[in-house]
Scaffold this motif. Sequence first.
Motif, PDB file in Angstrom:
ATOM      1  N   ARG A 589      -0.661  -1.705  12.561  1.00 30.19           N
ATOM      2  CA  ARG A 589       0.198  -1.441  11.403  1.00 30.19           C
ATOM      3  C   ARG A 589       1.669  -1.581  11.763  1.00 30.19           C
ATOM      4  O   ARG A 589       2.480  -2.072  10.965  1.00 30.19           O
ATOM      5  CB  ARG A 589      -0.069  -0.038  10.860  1.00 30.19           C
ATOM      6  N   GLU A 594       6.131  -6.152   4.967  1.00 27.51           N
ATOM      7  CA  GLU A 594       5.919  -5.596   3.639  1.00 27.51           C
ATOM      8  C   GLU A 594       4.908  -6.380   2.818  1.00 27.51           C
ATOM      9  O   GLU A 594       4.485  -5.916   1.749  1.00 27.51           O
ATOM     10  CB  GLU A 594       7.254  -5.548   2.897  1.00 27.51           C
ATOM     11  N   THR A 597      -0.397  -4.345   2.525  1.00 30.02           N
ATOM     12  CA  THR A 597      -0.466  -3.011   1.920  1.00 30.02           C
ATOM     13  C   THR A 597      -1.446  -2.157   2.710  1.00 30.02           C
ATOM     14  O   THR A 597      -2.610  -2.547   2.902  1.00 30.02           O
ATOM     15  CB  THR A 597      -0.917  -3.100   0.449  1.00 30.02           C
ATOM     16  N   THR A 598      -0.979  -1.024   3.194  1.00 30.75           N
ATOM     17  CA  THR A 598      -1.831  -0.122   3.950  1.00 30.75           C
ATOM     18  C   THR A 598      -1.720   1.285   3.385  1.00 30.75           C
ATOM     19  O   THR A 598      -0.749   1.628   2.701  1.00 30.75           O
ATOM     20  CB  THR A 598      -1.443  -0.086   5.437  1.00 30.75           C
ATOM     21  N   THR A 599      -2.726   2.080   3.658  1.00 35.48           N
ATOM     22  CA  THR A 599      -2.672   3.484   3.292  1.00 35.48           C
ATOM     23  C   THR A 599      -3.124   4.310   4.482  1.00 35.48           C
ATOM     24  O   THR A 599      -4.064   3.944   5.204  1.00 35.48           O
ATOM     25  CB  THR A 599      -3.568   3.766   2.060  1.00 35.48           C
ATOM     26  N   GLU A 600      -2.435   5.384   4.742  1.00 35.91           N
ATOM     27  CA  GLU A 600      -2.717   6.203   5.922  1.00 35.91           C
ATOM     28  C   GLU A 600      -3.957   7.048   5.686  1.00 35.91           C
ATOM     29  O   GLU A 600      -4.102   7.706   4.648  1.00 35.91           O
ATOM     30  CB  GLU A 600      -1.516   7.087   6.230  1.00 35.91           C
ATOM     31  N   MET A 601      -4.860   7.016   6.661  1.00 38.33           N
ATOM     32  CA  MET A 601      -6.098   7.804   6.579  1.00 38.33           C
ATOM     33  C   MET A 601      -6.032   9.055   7.450  1.00 38.33           C
ATOM     34  O   MET A 601      -6.974   9.833   7.505  1.00 38.33           O
ATOM     35  CB  MET A 601      -7.291   6.938   7.015  1.00 38.33           C
ATOM     36  N   TYR A 616      -5.352   3.596   9.648  1.00 36.75           N
ATOM     37  CA  TYR A 616      -4.834   3.130   8.364  1.00 36.75           C
ATOM     38  C   TYR A 616      -5.857   2.197   7.741  1.00 36.75           C
ATOM     39  O   TYR A 616      -6.607   1.506   8.446  1.00 36.75           O
ATOM     40  CB  TYR A 616      -3.512   2.378   8.537  1.00 36.75           C
ATOM     41  N   ARG A 617      -5.854   2.185   6.428  1.00 40.16           N
ATOM     42  CA  ARG A 617      -6.742   1.266   5.715  1.00 40.16           C
ATOM     43  C   ARG A 617      -5.913   0.110   5.178  1.00 40.16           C
ATOM     44  O   ARG A 617      -4.900   0.318   4.509  1.00 40.16           O
ATOM     45  CB  ARG A 617      -7.455   1.972   4.568  1.00 40.16           C
ATOM     46  N   LEU A 619      -5.555  -2.666   2.626  1.00 40.18           N
ATOM     47  CA  LEU A 619      -6.112  -2.846   1.288  1.00 40.18           C
ATOM     48  C   LEU A 619      -6.230  -4.325   0.957  1.00 40.18           C
ATOM     49  O   LEU A 619      -5.286  -5.094   1.151  1.00 40.18           O
ATOM     50  CB  LEU A 619      -5.223  -2.164   0.251  1.00 40.18           C
ATOM     51  N   HIS A 623      -8.389  -6.019  -6.461  1.00 38.09           N
ATOM     52  CA  HIS A 623      -8.613  -4.616  -6.750  1.00 38.09           C
ATOM     53  C   HIS A 623     -10.108  -4.338  -6.874  1.00 38.09           C
ATOM     54  O   HIS A 623     -10.906  -5.209  -7.204  1.00 38.09           O
ATOM     55  CB  HIS A 623      -7.900  -4.230  -8.034  1.00 38.09           C
TER      56      HIS A 623
END
Length: 625
Positions: A589, A594, A597-601, A616-617, A619, A623
């Motif tokens: 990560r 930019e 797109t990641t989201t913290e797990m 991190y996931r 994405l 969708h």
Amino acid sequence: MPPMKEPAVKREIPLPVCRDACHKIMGIGPVSISVTLAMAFGSLVLVVGLSLLLILWDANETNTFNLINRSIKQLSHQLENDLNNHVEPLQTHLHGVAHSLQQGRLSFTAPHHLQAVFRNTLDWEPELHGLFAWSMQSGLVGMVRDESGQIRPILRSSEDADMERAAITKALQSKKPYWDEISLFRGLSFIHYTIKVEKEGKLLGILSFSISIPEISRMVAGIGKAVGGSGFLLRGEDAVLGHQQRLSQPSANLTIPIGNIKDPVLPNLWAGKDPPEEVIPTEAGLIVKFIEANEDEYLAVMRKVEGYGPKPWYIGAWFPADEIGGASVERLFLSGLIGLFILVFGVWIAAILGKRIARPIRNSAVAQAQISQLEVEHVQELPNSFFKELNDQANAFNTMLGALRAFERYVPRKLVADLMQKKMQMDGLSETRDLTVMFTDLAGFTTLSENLSAQEVATFLNEHFDLLGVAVERQGGTIDKYIGDALMAFWGAPEPLEDAPKRACRAALDIAAKWQRHNAERTEQNLPPIGLRIGLHHGPCVVGNIGFPGRMNYTIVGDTVNSGQRLESLGKEVAPDAQVVILISESIRSQLDESFTTTEMGACPVKGRQRPIAVYRLLPQTHGE
């Protein structure tokens, strides 16, 4: 007695008399010391400066020609590599399908499986127009891309029967894969590549793919644009196969003579001049031409490429001549001007320095001339000098001047004049690298495979790994191994990659998008979707040939590999119901921009590590799960 002779008297000629006599004979007078010093320093600087300027000019000229030579050779190799990078993967894939047919993983008698493979290939390879298979049992099957870009099964027509029979007859007579001549099919011109598939001397069938001439022209235009020129592709020396003009003429003649193409350079290509040998040395396959057209000069760079049919192909691009090496030549002349300016400046400084050194001597000469006229009261003392010898001279002169002034008080000037008048007459080991590792695994595949035959399992896995392999290789990755339904790949070896984490993430996102589409097709067929887990990690690995001498593998080992596999396994806990889940580590990560797109797990415990790691996931770009 005879008279005695007087002994000869040896007379010495005073030095000033000798010097004056030489000046009279040569017709010259005494030379100014300021002029002499200025000329001496200036000549020295001039000789040294000119020598250095000539050496630098020769070196710069050699470097400039070498730079132009390297630029042209790199450009020609880039043109050839770009062409091969477009075409060779298509050939390789078709040979892969043929190998699968020979090994029994695919079958000509299962046309729906072939069509699925063809559809997937056309989806990944936009250059292709169609993929076809023919066998005695199933006849002709295939998938083509229609005018709207949709991929559909081929619809046979009675109008195509003669062409089909001719193509099959030629393929059966051929002993090796071949590129066919350009043909016109349903209003479009194409070029085909064909393989005869045999096993143990028995014919299984025929495979072929087609590329439309407009698509070849689009590919060639892109190659030319990538190198900053106007691209072209010739078949032989007289036929234009790929060109910008052919984009708008899909139904024109199968081949366009080079003299009829609307291009300022190509009609005069072969009449162009070869470059001088000292500028661009001869190299096999490299062709460079200087062409004059419309009072302008152009440079055409080509590579002769064999193996695409009975006639060689020439992939090339042309440019205005001043764009190739123009900047280097300008720098060469600029360096010459700068060197000349420095030379003139050095001579000017040398002349000034010579005059400054001569000035105290000239002042001393003037003062001494005044003294010779007994104008002692008008003589100025000499100033101190930066140069020791001149400073000593000035001090001695000033001392003498003081003495003369004192002497003048006690001795009459006429006497001093008399005294002065009398005086005047007298030179393959393993290494540790930072790599990016990918692991993939199918969720629940063991249960799914229980309801499938061995052939169906093999077919499913081949299609699955084909989807994964295309994505990995497209991003420059190396497939390490297959482990059941899992795949292990890595980036950064054998070729170092500065953007390995980004490439791996792009491959993962490509896989995710295609896998979601695959699941959508399964849903349409009333089949359950299959989950896919992907884990990515970046760190140090030992990479190289590992194994015993009889069985070596180029592979990677280390904690980074273990962590990548643990991240993939962690997907079943993080998102057990997701169609696709991509988990990455902090080391991945931190190197993304930019566009990802990641989201913290959070920090998750990982088997084999004492401390949890930040997860991190990544994405997918589509969708839904």
